[in-house]
Design an enzyme around this catalytic site. Sequence first.
Site, short mmCIF file in Angstrom:
data_model
loop_
_atom_site.label_atom_id
_atom_site.label_comp_id
_atom_site.label_asym_id
_atom_site.label_seq_id
_atom_site.Cartn_x
_atom_site.Cartn_y
_atom_site.Cartn_z
N LYS A 85 0.85 -1.20 0.00
CA LYS A 85 0.00 0.00 0.00
C LYS A 85 0.88 1.24 0.00
O LYS A 85 2.03 1.20 0.45
CB LYS A 85 -0.89 0.00 1.26
CG LYS A 85 -1.84 -1.17 1.35
CD LYS A 85 -2.88 -1.14 0.25
CE LYS A 85 -3.83 -2.32 0.40
NZ LYS A 85 -4.62 -2.55 -0.81
N ASN A 101 12.62 1.67 1.50
CA ASN A 101 11.86 0.65 0.76
C ASN A 101 12.83 -0.19 -0.06
O ASN A 101 13.82 0.33 -0.58
CB ASN A 101 10.85 1.31 -0.18
CG ASN A 101 10.04 0.27 -0.97
OD1 ASN A 101 9.54 -0.69 -0.40
ND2 ASN A 101 9.96 0.45 -2.28
N HIS A 103 13.10 -2.52 -3.41
CA HIS A 103 12.36 -2.81 -4.65
C HIS A 103 13.16 -3.84 -5.45
O HIS A 103 14.39 -3.70 -5.57
CB HIS A 103 12.16 -1.52 -5.46
CG HIS A 103 11.35 -1.72 -6.70
ND1 HIS A 103 9.97 -1.89 -6.67
CD2 HIS A 103 11.72 -1.81 -7.99
CE1 HIS A 103 9.54 -2.07 -7.91
NE2 HIS A 103 10.57 -2.03 -8.73
N ASP A 144 7.97 4.15 -5.36
CA ASP A 144 9.30 3.77 -5.90
C ASP A 144 10.05 4.97 -6.48
O ASP A 144 10.68 4.88 -7.53
CB ASP A 144 9.12 2.71 -7.02
CG ASP A 144 8.44 1.46 -6.51
OD1 ASP A 144 7.79 0.79 -7.33
OD2 ASP A 144 8.55 1.19 -5.31
#
Length: 222
Positions: A85, A101, A103, A144
């Site tokens: 989310k 984050n 990725h 991202d």
Amino acid sequence: MIAVLASGRGSNLQALMDALRHPPGTPGRVALVVSDRADAGALERARGAGIPTLAVTADGTETAALLEAFAAHEIGLVVLAGYLKRVPDRVVAAFHGRILNVHPALLPAFGGPGMYGRHVHEAVLQSGARVSGVTVHVVDEQYDHGPILAQWPVPVRPGDTADTLAARVLEVEHRLLPAVTLACCRRLADSGAAPGALSAALDAFVLSDTPPGDLYRALTPA
Ligand code: GRF
């Protein structure tokens, strides 16, 4: 203290918890695990490790729930480990520069809305790229998109499927995310500086020819 947000089985969470356990005295501890899915494997792993958990609903109520839980657990760094989310803007603002984050591709390629899990690896294979990789970046208000802290290349091999490529990429995620998180915790512990300033230090390692196996040791001096 670290809060980890995860929507899935939690293998990145597990890698992070394992990395923060050794050697003793390593700065940073996972103090809270949050998921948008009450049945997420990540919450199970947290409970097994005696770590407080929180299930949120991405319906607008999660902003207050997240900020309250982060305050209650004295969270200084937030790590998205497969969280599907968007992090509410008010949370991103309150933790500006302190949300990481991971990725499973080399951003800015193969990123953005809808680019998660196997969709990423399918797009990489479809493109004919011979190299994929892992990116750890600071989260901002877009998917991202924030400043890249570290990347590591992963070869695409002939005959790869989305599953075989995903497995190869995941192995590197399990090394790069803990290494960057540890380095961020050290920086925050030493000078309280947000991770953004970290990238220069990381470049020395990430762009070198240190094999992934040694990246960990390279970034976590004894
Ligand atoms: C990983 O592939 C990661 O790249 C992506 O979500 C997946 C999380 O896997 N962001 P796990 O739940 O950590 O095993």
